[in-house]
Design an enzyme around this catalytic site. Structure first.
Site, mmCIF file in Angstrom:
data_model
loop_
_atom_site.group_PDB
_atom_site.id
_atom_site.type_symbol
_atom_site.label_atom_id
_atom_site.label_comp_id
_atom_site.label_asym_id
_atom_site.label_seq_id
_atom_site.Cartn_x
_atom_site.Cartn_y
_atom_site.Cartn_z
ATOM 1 N N TYR A 113 0.825 -1.222 0.000
ATOM 2 C CA TYR A 113 0.000 0.000 0.000
ATOM 3 C C TYR A 113 0.857 1.268 0.000
ATOM 4 O O TYR A 113 0.429 2.286 -0.542
ATOM 5 C CB TYR A 113 -1.029 -0.030 1.148
ATOM 6 C CG TYR A 113 -2.096 -1.058 0.854
ATOM 7 C CD1 TYR A 113 -3.057 -0.824 -0.133
ATOM 8 C CD2 TYR A 113 -2.095 -2.295 1.479
ATOM 9 C CE1 TYR A 113 -3.995 -1.785 -0.468
ATOM 10 C CE2 TYR A 113 -3.037 -3.270 1.155
ATOM 11 C CZ TYR A 113 -3.984 -3.003 0.181
ATOM 12 O OH TYR A 113 -4.914 -3.954 -0.160
ATOM 13 N N ASP A 151 -7.653 5.535 -4.469
ATOM 14 C CA ASP A 151 -6.925 6.780 -4.760
ATOM 15 C C ASP A 151 -7.859 7.972 -4.494
ATOM 16 O O ASP A 151 -9.063 7.799 -4.274
ATOM 17 C CB ASP A 151 -6.414 6.779 -6.216
ATOM 18 C CG ASP A 151 -7.547 6.767 -7.245
ATOM 19 O OD1 ASP A 151 -8.398 7.678 -7.214
ATOM 20 O OD2 ASP A 151 -7.598 5.845 -8.090
ATOM 21 N N HIS A 184 -14.367 1.099 -0.537
ATOM 22 C CA HIS A 184 -13.272 0.170 -0.238
ATOM 23 C C HIS A 184 -12.121 0.843 0.523
ATOM 24 O O HIS A 184 -11.015 0.310 0.557
ATOM 25 C CB HIS A 184 -12.744 -0.465 -1.534
ATOM 26 C CG HIS A 184 -13.678 -1.470 -2.131
ATOM 27 N ND1 HIS A 184 -13.509 -2.016 -3.382
ATOM 28 C CD2 HIS A 184 -14.805 -2.040 -1.635
ATOM 29 C CE1 HIS A 184 -14.493 -2.874 -3.639
ATOM 30 N NE2 HIS A 184 -15.300 -2.900 -2.591
ATOM 31 N N CYS A 231 -6.907 2.532 13.092
ATOM 32 C CA CYS A 231 -6.426 1.759 14.234
ATOM 33 C C CYS A 231 -7.263 0.493 14.339
ATOM 34 O O CYS A 231 -8.487 0.579 14.464
ATOM 35 C CB CYS A 231 -6.536 2.572 15.519
ATOM 36 S SG CYS A 231 -6.077 1.599 16.968
ATOM 37 N N CYS A 277 -8.907 0.667 18.234
ATOM 38 C CA CYS A 277 -9.984 1.583 18.670
ATOM 39 C C CYS A 277 -10.765 2.179 17.501
ATOM 40 O O CYS A 277 -11.646 3.002 17.711
ATOM 41 C CB CYS A 277 -9.414 2.688 19.556
ATOM 42 S SG CYS A 277 -8.484 3.934 18.648
ATOM 43 N N CYS A 295 -5.145 5.981 20.837
ATOM 44 C CA CYS A 295 -5.034 5.043 21.967
ATOM 45 C C CYS A 295 -3.593 4.632 22.241
ATOM 46 O O CYS A 295 -3.323 3.875 23.170
ATOM 47 C CB CYS A 295 -5.920 3.813 21.737
ATOM 48 S SG CYS A 295 -5.323 2.719 20.433
ATOM 49 N N GLY A 306 -15.775 1.871 -15.572
ATOM 50 C CA GLY A 306 -14.435 1.290 -15.368
ATOM 51 C C GLY A 306 -14.374 0.254 -14.271
ATOM 52 O O GLY A 306 -13.403 0.203 -13.523
ATOM 53 N N LEU A 339 -14.040 -0.228 -20.924
ATOM 54 C CA LEU A 339 -13.230 -0.570 -22.087
ATOM 55 C C LEU A 339 -13.654 -1.945 -22.604
ATOM 56 O O LEU A 339 -13.908 -2.129 -23.790
ATOM 57 C CB LEU A 339 -11.756 -0.577 -21.666
ATOM 58 C CG LEU A 339 -10.709 -0.278 -22.716
ATOM 59 C CD1 LEU A 339 -11.009 1.004 -23.485
ATOM 60 C CD2 LEU A 339 -9.336 -0.158 -22.024
#
Ligand code: OAD
Length: 232
Positions: free
Chosen positions: A55, A93, A108, A116, A119, A138, A174, A201
Site C-alpha cells: 500500500y 486513490d 473500499h 487503528c 480503537c 489510543c 471502469g 473498455l
C-alpha cells in the site's frame, strides 16, 4: 419535471488513464500479487511488512498521478446537475477529490487514511506507513492501511443502498463487475426502475444488466455522457 437522481459507481478503469494499474486487466495488480497475501486481514496478520509495503507503493503512485478528463467530468456533473448525484468509488486513490468532486463515498477505503485496528480511530496516513505504527488516539502499535480487505464489510453501505433505492439513473464506470456488493448495485437500481448505463473498455461480468453500454476509454465516454445529460 424534476431532475433525475443519479448514482455513479466507479472502479479502477477510471484511473487507468491517470497511470494507475487496474486489478484484472492483463498485467494488472492481481497478476503481480496474490490477493490472499496483500488484501486480506489474514495476509496482514501473517506478513504485515509485505502488506504495508504494497500500500505504500500504491500511495506513492497515486500521489504522483493526476486526475483525467473523466474525473473532471464527474465533478462538473456534481456541480451543474440540478438533482442529486451520489458518487461511489471502489478506488482507494483520491483522484475524484483532486478532480474537484466532493462527498465521494470510498466504499473500499482510502490510501490517504490510516485506521487503528484496536480503537477504530482514523487519521491522515503518511506517504510511508510503517509496521507497528502507533495510533494517535489510543497509543497502541495497531495502525493499518484504511483499506477494506476481502472478507471485510465495505463502508457506508446504508447510505449507498438509500441512494440506489432512490435512483433514476445508475452508471458504472471502469469496473469489471467481479466484486460484490458493488457488482450487485446494478440489480438494485434495476429493481427500482432506474436506467442503467455501463461505460467500460471491455464489457464487465454483469454487462447483461445494463440498458445502455458505452464502450471506450473513460476519458472519452464520461465527458461525452455528462455533456449529453447536462444539455437535456
Ligand atoms: P478491475 O481491474 O477488476 O476492472 C477494471 C475495469 O476497467 C475493466 O472492466 C476494464 O475493461 C476497465 N478499463 C480499463 N481501462 C479503462 C479505461 N481507460 N476506461 C474505461 N474502462 C477501463 O477493477 P475494479 O472493477 O475496480 O478491491 O475492481 C473492483 C475491486 O477489486 C477493487 O476495488 C479492489 C479489487 O480487488 C479491493 O482491493 C477490496
Amino acid at each position: 419535471m424534476t431532475a433525475p437522481s443519479i448514482v455513479i459507481l466507479t472502479g479502477a478503469g477510471i484511473s487507468a488513464e491517470s497511470g494507475l494499474g487496474t486489478f484484472r486487466d492483463e498485467g494488472g495488480l492481481w497478476a503481480q500479487h496474490r490477493i490472499e497475501d496483500v488484501a486480506t486481514p489474514e495476509g496482514f496478520a501473517r506478513n504485515p511488512q509485505l502488506v504495508v509495503d504494497f500500500y505504500n507503493a500504491r500511495r506513492t503512485q497515486a500521489a504522483e498521478a493526476r486526475p483525467n478528463a473523466a474525473h473532471h467530468a464527474l465533478s462538473r456533473l456534481q456541480t451543474e446537475h440540478a438533482g442529486p448525484v451520489t458518487l461511489v468509488t471502489q478506488n482507494v486513490d483520491d483522484l475524484h477529490e483532486r478532480g474537484g468532486s466532493v462527498d465521494v463515498i470510498h466504499m473500499h477505503g482510502a490510501l490517504n487514511s490510516a485506521l487503528c485496528s484496536d480503537c477504530d480511530h482514523r487519521w491522515s496516513a503518511p506517504l510511508e506507513m510503517s509496521v507497528g505504527q502507533s495510533c494517535p488516539n489510543c497509543d497502541q502499535p495497531t495502525a493499518r492501511p484504511d483499506i477494506v480487505w476481502f472478507g471485510e464489510i465495505p463502508y457506508q453501505m446504508d447510505r449507498i443502498e438509500r441512494a440506489l433505492l432512490d435512483a433514476d439513473i445508475f452508471v458504472a464506470i471502469g469496473t469489471s463487475g467481479n466484486v460484490y456488493p458493488a457488482a450487485g448495485f446494478v440489480q438494485m437500481a434495476r429493481h427500482v426502475g432506474a436506467k442503467t448505463i455501463e461505460m467500460n473498455l471491455d464489457p464487465g461480468e454483469n454487462v447483461g444488466l445494463f440498458d445502455d453500454i458505452r464502450s471506450g476509454k473513460a476519458s472519452d465516454t464520461v465527458p461525452a455522457w455528462v455533456a449529453e445529460l447536462l444539455a437535456r
